[in-house]
Write a protein that holds these residues in place. Structure first.
Motif, mmCIF file in Angstrom:
data_model
loop_
_atom_site.group_PDB
_atom_site.id
_atom_site.type_symbol
_atom_site.label_atom_id
_atom_site.label_comp_id
_atom_site.label_asym_id
_atom_site.label_seq_id
_atom_site.Cartn_x
_atom_site.Cartn_y
_atom_site.Cartn_z
ATOM 1 N N ALA A 294 0.824 -1.207 0.000
ATOM 2 C CA ALA A 294 0.000 0.000 0.000
ATOM 3 C C ALA A 294 0.862 1.263 0.000
ATOM 4 C CB ALA A 294 -0.934 -0.012 1.211
ATOM 5 N N ALA A 295 1.954 1.248 0.770
ATOM 6 C CA ALA A 295 2.854 2.396 0.805
ATOM 7 C C ALA A 295 3.536 2.592 -0.550
ATOM 8 C CB ALA A 295 3.896 2.209 1.905
ATOM 9 N N LEU A 296 3.892 1.502 -1.206
ATOM 10 C CA LEU A 296 4.503 1.606 -2.534
ATOM 11 C C LEU A 296 3.524 2.213 -3.531
ATOM 12 C CD1 LEU A 296 6.342 -1.843 -2.678
ATOM 13 C CD2 LEU A 296 7.438 0.404 -2.600
ATOM 14 N N TYR A 297 2.269 1.798 -3.486
ATOM 15 C CA TYR A 297 1.268 2.382 -4.385
ATOM 16 C C TYR A 297 1.177 3.900 -4.187
ATOM 17 C CZ TYR A 297 -0.813 -2.127 -5.822
ATOM 18 O OH TYR A 297 -1.055 -3.372 -6.368
ATOM 19 N N ARG A 298 1.240 4.343 -2.937
ATOM 20 C CA ARG A 298 1.134 5.784 -2.687
ATOM 21 C C ARG A 298 2.298 6.544 -3.316
ATOM 22 N NH1 ARG A 298 -0.893 3.810 2.329
ATOM 23 N NH2 ARG A 298 1.150 3.946 3.350
ATOM 24 N N ARG A 299 3.473 5.918 -3.385
ATOM 25 C CA ARG A 299 4.617 6.566 -4.036
ATOM 26 C C ARG A 299 4.517 6.477 -5.553
ATOM 27 N NH1 ARG A 299 8.061 3.142 -0.443
ATOM 28 N NH2 ARG A 299 8.178 4.157 1.583
ATOM 29 N N LEU A 300 3.982 5.371 -6.044
ATOM 30 C CA LEU A 300 3.941 5.147 -7.483
ATOM 31 C C LEU A 300 2.830 5.923 -8.184
ATOM 32 C CD1 LEU A 300 4.519 1.273 -7.533
ATOM 33 C CD2 LEU A 300 6.100 3.004 -8.403
ATOM 34 N N GLN A 301 1.695 6.088 -7.533
ATOM 35 C CA GLN A 301 0.543 6.686 -8.210
ATOM 36 C C GLN A 301 0.846 8.065 -8.815
ATOM 37 O OE1 GLN A 301 -2.291 6.131 -9.424
ATOM 38 N NE2 GLN A 301 -3.119 4.259 -8.547
ATOM 39 N N PRO A 302 1.484 8.989 -8.103
ATOM 40 C CA PRO A 302 1.787 10.285 -8.737
ATOM 41 C C PRO A 302 2.691 10.140 -9.962
ATOM 42 C CG PRO A 302 2.041 10.430 -6.352
ATOM 43 C CD PRO A 302 1.887 8.972 -6.673
ATOM 44 N N LEU A 303 3.577 9.155 -9.930
ATOM 45 C CA LEU A 303 4.496 8.944 -11.048
ATOM 46 C C LEU A 303 3.781 8.303 -12.239
ATOM 47 C CD1 LEU A 303 7.569 7.637 -9.001
ATOM 48 C CD2 LEU A 303 7.055 9.986 -9.724
ATOM 49 N N PHE A 304 2.752 7.501 -11.965
ATOM 50 C CA PHE A 304 1.916 6.987 -13.049
ATOM 51 C C PHE A 304 1.150 8.133 -13.705
ATOM 52 C CE2 PHE A 304 1.440 2.742 -10.569
ATOM 53 C CZ PHE A 304 2.558 2.221 -11.179
ATOM 54 N N HIS A 305 0.576 8.987 -12.886
ATOM 55 C CA HIS A 305 -0.317 10.011 -13.400
ATOM 56 C C HIS A 305 0.424 11.111 -14.148
ATOM 57 C CE1 HIS A 305 -4.250 8.721 -11.940
ATOM 58 N NE2 HIS A 305 -3.641 8.285 -10.864
ATOM 59 N N ASP A 306 1.667 11.422 -13.779
ATOM 60 C CA ASP A 306 2.391 12.484 -14.501
ATOM 61 C C ASP A 306 3.219 11.947 -15.667
ATOM 62 O OD1 ASP A 306 4.799 11.481 -13.460
ATOM 63 O OD2 ASP A 306 5.049 13.089 -11.995
ATOM 64 N N GLY A 307 3.154 10.615 -15.897
ATOM 65 C CA GLY A 307 3.840 10.037 -17.036
ATOM 66 C C GLY A 307 5.276 9.645 -16.789
ATOM 67 N N THR A 308 5.789 9.876 -15.582
ATOM 68 C CA THR A 308 7.155 9.464 -15.269
ATOM 69 C C THR A 308 7.309 7.960 -15.435
ATOM 70 O OG1 THR A 308 7.438 11.310 -13.723
ATOM 71 C CG2 THR A 308 8.927 9.424 -13.464
ATOM 72 N N LEU A 309 6.301 7.218 -15.006
ATOM 73 C CA LEU A 309 6.281 5.756 -15.134
ATOM 74 C C LEU A 309 5.150 5.391 -16.092
ATOM 75 C CD1 LEU A 309 6.778 4.718 -11.382
ATOM 76 C CD2 LEU A 309 8.517 5.211 -13.124
ATOM 77 N N PRO A 310 5.473 5.102 -17.360
ATOM 78 C CA PRO A 310 4.431 4.849 -18.361
ATOM 79 C C PRO A 310 3.975 3.394 -18.353
ATOM 80 C CG PRO A 310 6.574 4.783 -19.400
ATOM 81 C CD PRO A 310 6.821 5.137 -17.941
ATOM 82 N N PRO A 311 2.882 3.091 -19.060
ATOM 83 C CA PRO A 311 2.497 1.689 -19.234
ATOM 84 C C PRO A 311 3.628 0.913 -19.910
ATOM 85 C CG PRO A 311 0.773 3.159 -20.029
ATOM 86 C CD PRO A 311 1.962 4.009 -19.759
ATOM 87 N N LEU A 312 3.715 -0.380 -19.612
ATOM 88 C CA LEU A 312 4.761 -1.219 -20.185
ATOM 89 C C LEU A 312 4.264 -1.858 -21.481
ATOM 90 C CD1 LEU A 312 5.815 -2.978 -16.861
ATOM 91 C CD2 LEU A 312 6.896 -0.993 -17.940
ATOM 92 N N PRO A 313 5.163 -2.083 -22.444
ATOM 93 C CA PRO A 313 4.738 -2.800 -23.651
ATOM 94 C C PRO A 313 4.245 -4.184 -23.287
ATOM 95 C CG PRO A 313 7.133 -2.628 -23.541
ATOM 96 C CD PRO A 313 6.592 -1.756 -22.445
ATOM 97 N N THR A 314 3.092 -4.557 -23.802
ATOM 98 C CA THR A 314 2.426 -5.792 -23.362
ATOM 99 C C THR A 314 1.914 -6.581 -24.559
ATOM 100 O OG1 THR A 314 1.718 -4.681 -21.320
ATOM 101 C CG2 THR A 314 0.591 -6.718 -21.913
ATOM 102 N N ARG A 315 2.198 -7.871 -24.563
ATOM 103 C CA ARG A 315 1.671 -8.807 -25.553
ATOM 104 C C ARG A 315 0.590 -9.626 -24.862
ATOM 105 N NH1 ARG A 315 4.474 -11.483 -30.091
ATOM 106 N NH2 ARG A 315 3.360 -13.400 -30.666
ATOM 107 N N SER A 316 -0.595 -9.730 -25.460
ATOM 108 C CA SER A 316 -1.715 -10.387 -24.782
ATOM 109 C C SER A 316 -2.159 -11.652 -25.499
ATOM 110 C CB SER A 316 -2.896 -9.425 -24.646
ATOM 111 O OG SER A 316 -3.374 -9.024 -25.913
ATOM 112 N N TYR A 317 -2.666 -12.588 -24.681
ATOM 113 C CA TYR A 317 -3.239 -13.848 -25.138
ATOM 114 C C TYR A 317 -4.554 -14.059 -24.403
ATOM 115 C CZ TYR A 317 1.520 -15.148 -26.727
ATOM 116 O OH TYR A 317 2.745 -15.183 -27.335
#
Length: 342
Positions: A294-317
């Motif tokens: 939960a503490a990690l999510y609180r640190r990561l969420q702002p970085l997700f939202h400002d684009g610092t940490l983008p979605p990862l390339p993903t191959r789906s099945y």
């Protein structure tokens, strides 16, 4: 079975063409399982009555739309690593029910996070999920939690990576490797990588310069980084055997090797005896428990939202073709992440 050049090999006879996929049980109380280790042909979609049990106060029930697949899932399915946890530990979907003590999440909200397996419906502790960032697809969200949680936990909480330090990321084109590059860049570290030569173009697209790329399949990376760096401060490791020892020799005094591998774990005291003035730490993401996640999510969420940490390339099945997805991952053909859609 054997691990050669980072690929898993098992003796197997299989039909040349299989198109129908795994049968899907009736209802929503099912998940991906293996009947026994040793072959990916033993994967199946099996009833799981626990998924239909009443919620505990701090739990949420989520209708999963996709689930991420990780190397740990492959080695467990093959019986190489004994881990009692179900196959598939992350996903994304829509909350369909909340426990009596859940106040920060609502029915109908889309979340991503850690789950006890992949199935049509899954139950988890509220601390293990977080809202999906704006603009992310459900498949992208399903593939992100373990990679970003692992990278941030390893580099921030365990390695205490500092700006200006030299970081070596092994197998850097995988999901955690991608995530670690983004996290380390945010911390201001000097980033050095290894990968199979056929995947170096992926690292170029991530902005990694030629001198900061070496071959993960040979031991040449040791001489390369000995001559191209002042020494390595932190290694984020997923390699084994001689590659692991070569990484230790690259560490300068005070260096830290953080090992997320599952098949060649060393004892910290033996490591320090062999590699003086350095430290070794193997870890599992859940070592810190739900509050740490939960503490990690609180640190990561702002970085997700400002684009610092983008979605990862993903191959789906489609999840009905999980054996094909697992084989693709076992053969180290992928870059980024693999997801199963439901």
């Amino acid at each position: 079975m054997a691990i050669r050049d980072g690929r898993l090999h098992v003796p197997r006879l299989a039909p040349a063409h299989t198109t129908a996929g795994l049968p899907v049980p009736d209802g929503e109380a099912w998940r991906l399982e293996t009947t026994s280790g040793g072959s990916l042909d033993n994967l199946r979609l099996a009833h799981c009555p626990d998924y239909a049990a009443p919620l505990q106060p701090h739990q949420v029930r989520v209708r999963l739309h996709a689930g991420g697949v990780n190397f740990r899932d492959v080695v467990v399915a093959l019986g190489i690593v004994n881990d009692p946890r179900p196959i598939g530990g992350e996903g994304a979907g829509t909350i369909t029910e909340t426990g009596s003590a859940v106040t920060d999440l609502q029915v109908g909200q889309q979340v991503m996070g850690l789950f006890n397996g992949i199935g049509a419906s899954a139950v988890t502790d509220q601390r293990l999920v977080t809202p999906i960032p704006d603009g992310w697809t459900l498949t992208q969200a399903a593939a992100a939690p373990i990679a970003y949680l692992t990278a941030y936990y390893a580099l921030h909480d365990l390695a205490h990576l500092q700006a200006g330090e030299h970081l070596l990321i092994h197998a850097a084109t995988g999901g955690v490797g991608h995530a670690a590059i983004h996290v380390a860049r945010h911390f201001g570290a000097h980033i050095h990588t290894t990968a199979h030569p056929t995947k170096w173009s992926t690292l170029h697209r991530l902005g990694i310069a030629e001198p900061d790329i070496a071959n993960s399949r040979t031991l040449d990376f040791e001489d390369h980084y000995r001559s191209h760096t002042p020494g390595i401060d932190v290694v984020l490791n997923s390699l084994t055997g001689d590659h692991l020892d070569a990484s230790g020799r690259l560490l300068r005094p005070g260096g830290r090797l953080i090992d997320m591998g599952k098949t060649d774990i060393r004892h910290p005291d033996t490591w320090t005896a062999d590699h003086p003035e350095t430290t070794y730490q193997a870890f599992d993401l859940m070592d810190g428990g739900e509050d740490t996640i939960a503490a990690l999510y609180r640190r990561l969420q702002p970085l997700f939202h400002d684009g610092t940490l983008p979605p990862l390339p993903t191959r789906s099945y489609d999840i009905r073709h999980a054996p094909t997805a697992f084989r693709y991952l076992a053969n180290a053909r992928h870059t980024g992440k693999i997801a199963l859609t439901l």
